[in-house]
Design a protein around this motif. Sequence first.
Motif, mmCIF file in Angstrom:
data_model
loop_
_atom_site.group_PDB
_atom_site.id
_atom_site.type_symbol
_atom_site.label_atom_id
_atom_site.label_comp_id
_atom_site.label_asym_id
_atom_site.label_seq_id
_atom_site.Cartn_x
_atom_site.Cartn_y
_atom_site.Cartn_z
ATOM 1 N N ASN A 57 -2.396 -11.647 3.804
ATOM 2 C CA ASN A 57 -3.855 -11.770 3.893
ATOM 3 C C ASN A 57 -4.429 -11.369 5.237
ATOM 4 N N ILE A 58 -3.868 -10.339 5.816
ATOM 5 C CA ILE A 58 -4.354 -9.887 7.114
ATOM 6 C C ILE A 58 -5.344 -8.743 6.896
ATOM 7 N N LYS A 59 -6.488 -8.847 7.568
ATOM 8 C CA LYS A 59 -7.522 -7.821 7.427
ATOM 9 C C LYS A 59 -7.689 -7.154 8.781
ATOM 10 N N PRO A 60 -7.228 -5.911 8.936
ATOM 11 C CA PRO A 60 -7.346 -5.266 10.252
ATOM 12 C C PRO A 60 -8.787 -4.845 10.557
ATOM 13 N N ASP A 61 -9.108 -4.831 11.850
ATOM 14 C CA ASP A 61 -10.403 -4.307 12.281
ATOM 15 C C ASP A 61 -10.279 -2.857 12.714
ATOM 16 N N MET A 62 -9.078 -2.510 13.186
ATOM 17 C CA MET A 62 -8.906 -1.252 13.895
ATOM 18 C C MET A 62 -7.549 -0.646 13.543
ATOM 19 N N ILE A 63 -7.539 0.646 13.227
ATOM 20 C CA ILE A 63 -6.276 1.338 12.955
ATOM 21 C C ILE A 63 -6.155 2.474 13.956
ATOM 22 N N ILE A 64 -5.046 2.513 14.686
ATOM 23 C CA ILE A 64 -4.887 3.484 15.772
ATOM 24 C C ILE A 64 -3.626 4.306 15.552
ATOM 25 N N GLY A 65 -3.742 5.613 15.701
ATOM 26 C CA GLY A 65 -2.556 6.449 15.587
ATOM 27 C C GLY A 65 -2.618 7.612 16.547
ATOM 28 N N CYS A 66 -1.437 8.141 16.938
ATOM 29 C CA CYS A 66 -1.420 9.309 17.806
ATOM 30 C C CYS A 66 -1.636 10.553 16.950
ATOM 31 N N ALA A 67 -2.220 11.574 17.564
ATOM 32 C CA ALA A 67 -2.583 12.760 16.803
ATOM 33 C C ALA A 67 -2.039 14.023 17.449
ATOM 34 N N GLY A 68 -1.146 14.715 16.727
ATOM 35 C CA GLY A 68 -0.662 16.029 17.153
ATOM 36 C C GLY A 68 -1.173 17.012 16.121
ATOM 37 N N GLY A 69 -0.393 17.174 15.067
ATOM 38 C CA GLY A 69 -0.867 17.956 13.932
ATOM 39 C C GLY A 69 -1.476 17.065 12.869
#
Lengths: 457, 457
Positions: free
Chosen positions: B257-269
């Motif tokens: 039951n976890i609701k994230p506020d923020m999703i972060i990822g590194c971006a190359g291609g």
Amino acid sequence: MSEKIPYKIYLTEDEIPTKWYNVRADMKNKPAPLINPGTGKPLTLEDLAPIFCEDLNKQELDNDTQYFEIPEEIQKFYKMYRPSPLVRAYFLEKALGTPAKIYYKFEGNNTSGSHKLNSAIAQAYYAKKQGLKGVTTETGAGQWGTALSMACSYFDLDCRVYMVKCSYEQKPFRREVMRTYGANVTPSPSMTTEVGKKILAEFPNTTGSLGCAISEAVEAAVTSEGYRYVLGSVLNQVLLHQTIIGLETQTALKKYNIKPDMIIGCAGGGSNLGGLVSPFIGEMLRGEAKYQVIAVEPASCPSFTRGKYAYDFCDTGMICPLAKMYTLGSQFMPSANHAGGLRFHGMSPILSQLYHDGYMEARAVEQTAVFEAATQFARVEGILPAPESSHAIRVAIDEALKCKETGEEKTIVFGLTGTGYFDLVAYEQFNSKTMTDTIPTDEQLAESFAKLPKVNL
Amino acid sequence: MSEKIPYKIYLTEDEIPTKWYNVRADMKNKPAPLINPGTGKPLTLEDLAPIFCEDLNKQELDNDTQYFEIPEEIQKFYKMYRPSPLVRAYFLEKALGTPAKIYYKFEGNNTSGSHKLNSAIAQAYYAKKQGLKGVTTETGAGQWGTALSMACSYFDLDCRVYMVKCSYEQKPFRREVMRTYGANVTPSPSMTTEVGKKILAEFPNTTGSLGCAISEAVEAAVTSEGYRYVLGSVLNQVLLHQTIIGLETQTALKKYNIKPDMIIGCAGGGSNLGGLVSPFIGEMLRGEAKYQVIAVEPASCPSFTRGKYAYDFCDTGMICPLAKMYTLGSQFMPSANHAGGLRFHGMSPILSQLYHDGYMEARAVEQTAVFEAATQFARVEGILPAPESSHAIRVAIDEALKCKETGEEKTIVFGLTGTGYFDLVAYEQFNSKTMTDTIPTDEQLAESFAKLPKVNL
């Protein structure tokens, strides 16, 4: 075994054991005590105090307490990288065409790349508890040094690592991992200690050995205020901490009603092997079960299969206590030709006693055969194994192939202690077909045995 | 959220998703089609057939099918190393003193060291299904090449890898892992292709780029009978396969039951970022939820934050199709100074469209700040992160520190795509304080933009 066995059995965090198991409590024949080389008498807590941490010394000498509670802080740290999976090697079984059921306990999913972190965090914890500034140690393949660096970083302890010179050269990146965790790394033998200077004077071209590095680390500890020496293998305390491996394995097996026939582990100083097999041998000692337990060692450093069961120094410099163990002699230098760890001349006194009493058998294997097994395993199971761990893979594959011939559906459990990401120089030798095997001659061993200390008890 | 959240949330094998999610089906504005540079028209299955595998081309062009069934053989392979854990960063939270709740999806627990295996095994499967002899590809940091080597070894396909020269030199051991899995590795640009010869004639001292290596691999594929080209990022099909990351993350979050506020990822291609965030953005597209999605890219190769949204070649040699994407220009050469991957001049067309439509924001970070975050993370969470992944760590830490100031208890999820075991040259530079940052000047970018192809649609 009606339930389908998953590819990977993970325990829940609540199922991680909260106690370490001390096999000595169940041994009828206790391991022989460590001897003070000065007095010729069994070591006391007072003798050990200048070298090792207090609480660890109590664990070292305790032959009676069956279980030790794992301190809460260590339990917490364990949750950072444990439980480790018990993997059903479905892919390997299929590739071999064997009716055997193969499982491996994989300890490599952490940055140290091996099981060594299990004891490193315990030893760092007790050092911190004692209010020390830092610890010294040696490392062979670099896994123990990395593990200790990680543990010391967690507890903000200074960490000084003496790294066997040939590994230091073969594994340049290991040093950098340790540095990233804040450790100081010195190639051994070095000019920073008296014993190092002495060894270099006698053998200027030596590529080092665990025995040398131990001598240097011990000297550095006893000559520095607020420091103690810690060791990643051989000692009773290390085997105690490492039983988390075997206990988790037992819990995972029980969860799916799996009854192993055979437990296989690689053997250097005994940390992984002892940790994996002790809880199972405990069942045998208590008359509850029977297993075939196999220790696998390198043919280039064959302490179980060709060593003497005798009192010997744990280090080349002959400044450490004497332990009764299977040994090739503290002056034995394993060939630099050998890839990876498992280069120690002796063996855990606990495992030595258990082997002597028939609870284990041992096999020595050559490294080209080991890397053949490693490559075969990597290609089907996905994990690039450490050379050390691949000794166990070799014998697990051999046993599974025997089952193929006989049609027996044996259940094989082996310890996959770590990954080979820092062993690519060795893999390159194997891939380029320049890897060779080195086996000590009987004359070399006889010469080494002649230098064993004379101890009567 | 009454239940205690464990340190690591592992799904059971039955909970691993059995379908990939195609975010294009939910996008109102579909990503612009790939263009055939010869005809100036959208690419057809016939155009793609000589370069890529049949079934993959269907996935590439399919903007409508919301879910693709994962073939059974791939599901089986996924169980070799999946599910990957969703880790609660309790140790990092404590070290930062933040009220934020930080989670990371860790994709590094396999020998390729990253999430790349998720798409590699899918692409190798379809190549095998088509009866091909082998595949060609490029690799930057080496993770994709390793992953593809592993996948090809599993299906007994020949694997030819063009490795960006600066990575080939910075990561000597990567090559050996690929060799252990049976691949051929060539540093790019090389003299083995026409496009390689041409690039070397013009820039004899070039350290290469992903764009060059792609050109060489494509040429090698189309000029060899029974071969096709496969790619580890950018393409729609790759994002599709990588959604296993985001889908597993969603399942794990829902379990507690976890609701994230923020999703972060590194971006190359875009392979990791797209795989992680697509399922979440899907919820946004369907009006079911709202998240702050952040793409983190290197300041030395800032396609989102400083690039143009325009049609461009995917490769330096300008032989690949044209894609509408955020790009620095196919002739842009990121500084060799930059450690690790994320060196691609462009960006996934799907992510480009989503970014253009406001479903994501982007930040560019400098590599010294990235390695600071990496070291801080390693010391408390135990995992030595890949430089690529550490871009996401940097921003996750920044956001957690903002929460510390404001007192907000935000829930942050970031993608920890891999481990840094083969990036020790970069760590050494950082540890020795010889690492520097390189940021392209506006003039450099303007010069590169001037070479963008003129396409009117």
